[in-house]
Design an enzyme around this catalytic site. Structure first.
Site, PDB file in Angstrom:
ATOM      1  N   TYR A 188      20.616  -8.538  -1.439  1.00  0.00           N
ATOM      2  CA  TYR A 188      19.858  -7.475  -0.767  1.00  0.00           C
ATOM      3  C   TYR A 188      18.376  -7.472  -1.116  1.00  0.00           C
ATOM      4  O   TYR A 188      17.717  -6.448  -1.020  1.00  0.00           O
ATOM      5  CB  TYR A 188      20.480  -6.102  -1.055  1.00  0.00           C
ATOM      6  CG  TYR A 188      21.943  -6.059  -0.723  1.00  0.00           C
ATOM      7  CD1 TYR A 188      22.344  -6.036   0.610  1.00  0.00           C
ATOM      8  CD2 TYR A 188      22.918  -6.085  -1.714  1.00  0.00           C
ATOM      9  CE1 TYR A 188      23.687  -6.033   0.941  1.00  0.00           C
ATOM     10  CE2 TYR A 188      24.264  -6.081  -1.390  1.00  0.00           C
ATOM     11  CZ  TYR A 188      24.643  -6.052  -0.059  1.00  0.00           C
ATOM     12  OH  TYR A 188      25.975  -6.059   0.263  1.00  0.00           O
TER      13      TYR A 188
ATOM     14  N   CYS B 193       0.823  -1.205   0.000  1.00  0.00           N
ATOM     15  CA  CYS B 193       0.000   0.000   0.000  1.00  0.00           C
ATOM     16  C   CYS B 193       0.862   1.261   0.000  1.00  0.00           C
ATOM     17  O   CYS B 193       0.849   2.054   0.945  1.00  0.00           O
ATOM     18  CB  CYS B 193      -0.932  -0.023   1.211  1.00  0.00           C
ATOM     19  SG  CYS B 193      -2.272   1.178   1.106  1.00  0.00           S
TER      20      CYS B 193
END
Length: 433
Positions: free
Chosen positions: A389, A360
């Site tokens: 990563y 969101c």
């Protein structure tokens, strides 16, 4: 595109480690992180062969922060590598994997007393000291336990790499290491040499990440020799080891132009040989700390296409079932990636879309714009070169479980990290009522 180097089967599906990626997505669910283990092994061999040809004594220390898991440490052990850790959690995981403690170095700019105690109790190979408080904390641990340990000093040499500002660590204005320009390095050296429980075996510096040029490493090698010569003259101390860190860049898109490990290493070795000879120093042992360059190209993030948003005259949004929770780098660093549709590898590219995550946040865009074949719900998209990563920076934002991780090699697949469940998300929660 980078995708031209990928392998497919007779169904035009992407193959990872000899395994059909579509079958992996169906078997384990998505989002899913998959590593081609043979790619990891091949890259390790490239680094090793470059050093072997030089005849130098060396150590390749895998930077755990790129991706740390029991399965990863087991592969590193098989390949005979050293590793560096930056937290108690990484150290704990490496030890649980059976990784040899004497081949572990411990980094970090704010190691706690408990972490240093853990390192000493497990007799790890070396603690890389980062600040003055840490010298005192480690001294206290060692004296309380009546033992000793190898240490290195991390220096800030004043060399900046050409990379994202958050990836620069060698410049003067940095939170890491003892600053050379202001004389912190010499002050730290004198303190450590006065502590009998610490054996100073070398010095370390790291100038940044995702570096494409050799000049920074040549400058660093010269600087480390200059520092060594100065310390020999002033303090009669000569480092046995020069650790030049990591940061070797990889290709995420066609815009990237990485340099092979052999070129980096040859330039470093040539500079060190010339500099030490000129300074009348014995050539020391050389350590490097690759992380991204070992696991980055081996990783794939698989997603399932869900909804899409088509806006007349604008680029469509293709929404997938993962996003910034399993790969924060596009949102955090504006990092660029490429992706392929694993079940339509030979299909014509007919549309340009945004590849959007499910989180969101308007900034949860995995790929800003790329050409794709016509995408429909259920298609499987693979982001390429996500091995570094991605999972290691994953989060539970929006209370989404972190994905599973699978290793694929020689046509076999093995689950190495289970997918988190909803129950896992609240297992540490306590009722307020």
């Amino acid at each position: 595109m980078i995708s031209s180097e990928l392998k497919t089967n007779d169904q035009n599906h992407l193959i990872i480690g000899g395994v059909d990626s579509v079958k992996l997505a169906h078997k384990y669910g998505t989002p899913l992180v998959v590593y081609d283990v043979e790619k990891i092994r091949q890259q390790i061999k490239r680094f090793k062969s470059s050093f072997d040809e030089s005849g130098l004594k060396y150590e390749i220390s895998y930077a755990s922060k790129a991706f740390a898991a029991i399965g990863m440490y087991q592969v590193l052990k098989q390949e005979g590598l050293h590793t560096d850790v930056v937290s108690g959690g990484e150290l704990y995981t490496a030890l649980k994997a059976g990784f040899p403690a004497d081949k572990i170095s411990f980094h970090g700019n704010n190691k706690s007393y408990q972490e240093l105690e853990m390192a000493v109790d497990n007799h790890i190979g070396v603690v890389i000291l980062d600040n003055f408080l840490e010298i005192e904390l480690l001294k206290k641990v060692l004296q309380e336990k009546h033992t000793s340990i190898n240490v290195m000093l991390r220096l800030t040499p004043g060399i900046s790499a050409h990379t994202h500002k958050y990836d620069q660590t060698g410049q003067v204005d940095s939170k890491f290491g003892f600053d050379v320009e202001s004389g912190q390095d010499k002050k730290a050296l004198k303190q450590v040499l006065a502590i009998p429980e610490m054996k100073l075996i070398g010095i370390h510096a790291h100038i940044g990440s995702q570096i494409f040029g050799v000049q920074g490493f040549e400058m660093l090698a010269q600087k480390m020799v200059d520092i060594s010569a100065e310390w020999k003259k002033e303090f009669e101390y000569k480092p046995e080891i020069l650790n030049l860190g990591g940061g070797f860049g990889i290709s995420y898109t066609d815009e990237d132009e990485p340099i092979g490990p052999d070129i980096f290493i040859n330039k470093i070795i040539t500079t060190l040989k010339e500099a030490t000879q000129k300074a009348d120093l014995v050539l020391p042992e050389v350590w490097i700390e690759p992380g991204r360059s070992i696991v980055g190209p081996a990783g794939f993030n698989l997603y399932t296409v869900g909804s899409r948003k088509d806006i007349p005259g604008m680029t469509s949004y293709i929404n997938v079932d993962g996003g910034m929770g399993d790969n924060i780098r596009p949102a955090l660093y504006q990092a660029k990636y490429e992706a392929v549709v694993t079940n339509k590898m030979k299909a014509e590219l007919t549309e340009v879309d945004h590849l959007a995550g499910k989180y969101c946040e308007s900034g949860d865009i995995l790929i800003d714009k790329q050409k794709f074949p016509a995408l429909v719900p259920g298609d499987i998209v693979a982001m390429l070169d996500t091995g570094a990563y991605g999972y290691s920076m994953a989060s539970n934002y929006n209370l989404n479980p972190r994905p599973a991780v699978v290793f694929a090699e020689n046509g076999q697949d093995k689950l190495v990290i289970e997918r988190e469940s909803f129950a896992d998300l609240i297992k540490l929660d306590k009722s307020y009522l």
